[in-house]
Design a protein around this motif. Sequence first.
Motif, PDB file in Angstrom:
ATOM      1  N   ILE A   1      -4.928  13.344  -0.137  1.00  0.00           N
ATOM      2  CA  ILE A   1      -6.147  12.763   0.259  1.00  0.00           C
ATOM      3  C   ILE A   1      -6.696  11.717  -0.727  1.00  0.00           C
ATOM      4  CG2 ILE A   1      -8.755  13.335   0.604  1.00  0.00           C
ATOM      5  CD1 ILE A   1      -7.587  16.344   1.299  1.00  0.00           C
ATOM      6  N   ASN A   2      -6.594  12.039  -1.755  1.00  0.00           N
ATOM      7  CA  ASN A   2      -7.210  10.782  -2.600  1.00  0.00           C
ATOM      8  C   ASN A   2      -6.348   9.568  -2.846  1.00  0.00           C
ATOM      9  OD1 ASN A   2      -9.307  12.468  -3.904  1.00  0.00           O
ATOM     10  ND2 ASN A   2      -8.119  13.138  -5.606  1.00  0.00           N
ATOM     11  N   THR A   3      -4.999   9.776  -2.733  1.00  0.00           N
ATOM     12  CA  THR A   3      -4.321   8.763  -2.464  1.00  0.00           C
ATOM     13  C   THR A   3      -4.301   8.006  -1.322  1.00  0.00           C
ATOM     14  OG1 THR A   3      -2.377   9.908  -3.782  1.00  0.00           O
ATOM     15  CG2 THR A   3      -1.419   7.961  -2.115  1.00  0.00           C
ATOM     16  N   ALA A   4      -4.436   8.636  -0.145  1.00  0.00           N
ATOM     17  CA  ALA A   4      -4.805   7.541   1.202  1.00  0.00           C
ATOM     18  C   ALA A   4      -5.947   7.094   0.983  1.00  0.00           C
ATOM     19  CB  ALA A   4      -5.169   9.038   2.267  1.00  0.00           C
ATOM     20  N   TYR A   5      -7.051   7.461   0.440  1.00  0.00           N
ATOM     21  CA  TYR A   5      -8.291   6.672   0.473  1.00  0.00           C
ATOM     22  C   TYR A   5      -8.450   5.693  -0.735  1.00  0.00           C
ATOM     23  CZ  TYR A   5     -10.352  10.080   3.711  1.00  0.00           C
ATOM     24  OH  TYR A   5     -10.527  10.800   5.018  1.00  0.00           O
TER      25      TYR A   5
ATOM     26  N   ARG B   1       0.950  -1.133   0.009  1.00  0.00           N
ATOM     27  CA  ARG B   1      -0.063  -0.112  -0.111  1.00  0.00           C
ATOM     28  C   ARG B   1       1.020   1.253  -0.020  1.00  0.00           C
ATOM     29  NH1 ARG B   1      -3.986  -1.345   4.681  1.00  0.00           N
ATOM     30  NH2 ARG B   1      -5.174   0.644   4.145  1.00  0.00           N
ATOM     31  N   ILE B   2       1.871   1.170   0.730  1.00  0.00           N
ATOM     32  CA  ILE B   2       2.785   2.411   0.951  1.00  0.00           C
ATOM     33  C   ILE B   2       3.774   2.594  -0.357  1.00  0.00           C
ATOM     34  CG2 ILE B   2       4.912   3.419   1.855  1.00  0.00           C
ATOM     35  CD1 ILE B   2       2.255   3.809   3.605  1.00  0.00           C
ATOM     36  N   ASN B   3       3.964   1.411  -1.065  1.00  0.00           N
ATOM     37  CA  ASN B   3       4.711   1.672  -2.276  1.00  0.00           C
ATOM     38  C   ASN B   3       3.756   2.119  -3.407  1.00  0.00           C
ATOM     39  OD1 ASN B   3       7.280   0.955  -1.654  1.00  0.00           O
ATOM     40  ND2 ASN B   3       6.952  -1.437  -2.057  1.00  0.00           N
TER      41      ASN B   3
ATOM     42  N   GLY C   1      -1.181   8.942   7.074  1.00  0.00           N
ATOM     43  CA  GLY C   1       0.070   9.677   7.495  1.00  0.00           C
ATOM     44  C   GLY C   1       1.120   9.099   8.542  1.00  0.00           C
ATOM     45  N   TYR C   2       0.454   8.563   9.466  1.00  0.00           N
ATOM     46  CA  TYR C   2       1.385   7.630  10.493  1.00  0.00           C
ATOM     47  C   TYR C   2       2.248   6.619   9.769  1.00  0.00           C
ATOM     48  CZ  TYR C   2       2.578   4.910  14.401  1.00  0.00           C
ATOM     49  OH  TYR C   2       3.095   4.100  15.271  1.00  0.00           O
ATOM     50  N   THR C   3       1.349   5.803   9.080  1.00  0.00           N
ATOM     51  CA  THR C   3       2.013   4.675   8.462  1.00  0.00           C
ATOM     52  C   THR C   3       3.042   5.072   7.390  1.00  0.00           C
ATOM     53  OG1 THR C   3      -0.150   3.268   8.880  1.00  0.00           O
ATOM     54  CG2 THR C   3       1.424   2.613   7.198  1.00  0.00           C
ATOM     55  N   TYR C   4       2.809   6.112   6.545  1.00  0.00           N
ATOM     56  CA  TYR C   4       3.684   6.520   5.671  1.00  0.00           C
ATOM     57  C   TYR C   4       4.923   7.242   6.179  1.00  0.00           C
ATOM     58  CZ  TYR C   4       4.884   8.130   1.172  1.00  0.00           C
ATOM     59  OH  TYR C   4       5.539   8.445  -0.094  1.00  0.00           O
TER      60      TYR C   4
ATOM     61  N   GLY D   1      -6.829   2.541   0.432  1.00  0.00           N
ATOM     62  CA  GLY D   1      -7.365   1.611   1.354  1.00  0.00           C
ATOM     63  C   GLY D   1      -7.411   2.104   2.895  1.00  0.00           C
ATOM     64  N   TYR D   2      -6.856   3.321   2.935  1.00  0.00           N
ATOM     65  CA  TYR D   2      -6.796   4.030   4.342  1.00  0.00           C
ATOM     66  C   TYR D   2      -8.126   4.594   4.616  1.00  0.00           C
ATOM     67  CZ  TYR D   2      -1.864   2.589   5.005  1.00  0.00           C
ATOM     68  OH  TYR D   2      -0.698   2.031   4.965  1.00  0.00           O
ATOM     69  N   GLU D   3      -8.670   4.681   5.913  1.00  0.00           N
ATOM     70  CA  GLU D   3     -10.001   5.063   6.216  1.00  0.00           C
ATOM     71  C   GLU D   3      -9.800   6.516   6.723  1.00  0.00           C
ATOM     72  OE1 GLU D   3     -12.032   2.309   8.459  1.00  0.00           O
ATOM     73  OE2 GLU D   3     -12.058   0.721   7.030  1.00  0.00           O
ATOM     74  N   SER D   4      -8.773   6.778   7.270  1.00  0.00           N
ATOM     75  CA  SER D   4      -8.282   8.200   7.869  1.00  0.00           C
ATOM     76  C   SER D   4      -7.022   8.653   7.295  1.00  0.00           C
ATOM     77  CB  SER D   4      -8.310   8.027   9.394  1.00  0.00           C
ATOM     78  OG  SER D   4      -7.171   7.332   9.692  1.00  0.00           O
ATOM     79  N   LEU D   5      -7.013   9.909   7.219  1.00  0.00           N
ATOM     80  CA  LEU D   5      -5.639  10.576   6.892  1.00  0.00           C
ATOM     81  C   LEU D   5      -4.687  10.434   7.897  1.00  0.00           C
ATOM     82  CD1 LEU D   5      -7.044  13.952   5.203  1.00  0.00           C
ATOM     83  CD2 LEU D   5      -6.189  11.979   4.075  1.00  0.00           C
TER      84      LEU D   5
END
Length: 113
Positions: free
Chosen positions: A41-45, A26-28, A56-59, A48-52
Amino acid sequence: MSPETVRRWFKKHDGITFQSYQRMYRINHAFQEFKVGKNVINTAYDTGYESLSGFGYTYKKSPKMPPLMSINQDIILINRLTTPLGSMFICSTNQGICLLEFVDRRILETEFE
């Protein structure tokens, strides 16, 4: 099949947990999206992420920097291939192959980091 059986099978055959593999994938994917100009925003959703905040934390844990600061960094693509000697992960950048390793290595997850 139970989820535990699938998790054990994945760990045995791929050398890392499914969650670790999914997180890297997902990060790649997000990193590639940033390279072509997609917004955070679009990339996060879309990945598969449900929150920004979760994205952001995972990235930030993976490339060690916020999303927009990482745009100029090289991307490492990861793929799995089957060889006569066993399954392997192959990682590459625009410059060429940077890792070719059997999936059953114990320190594989550390090498990915």
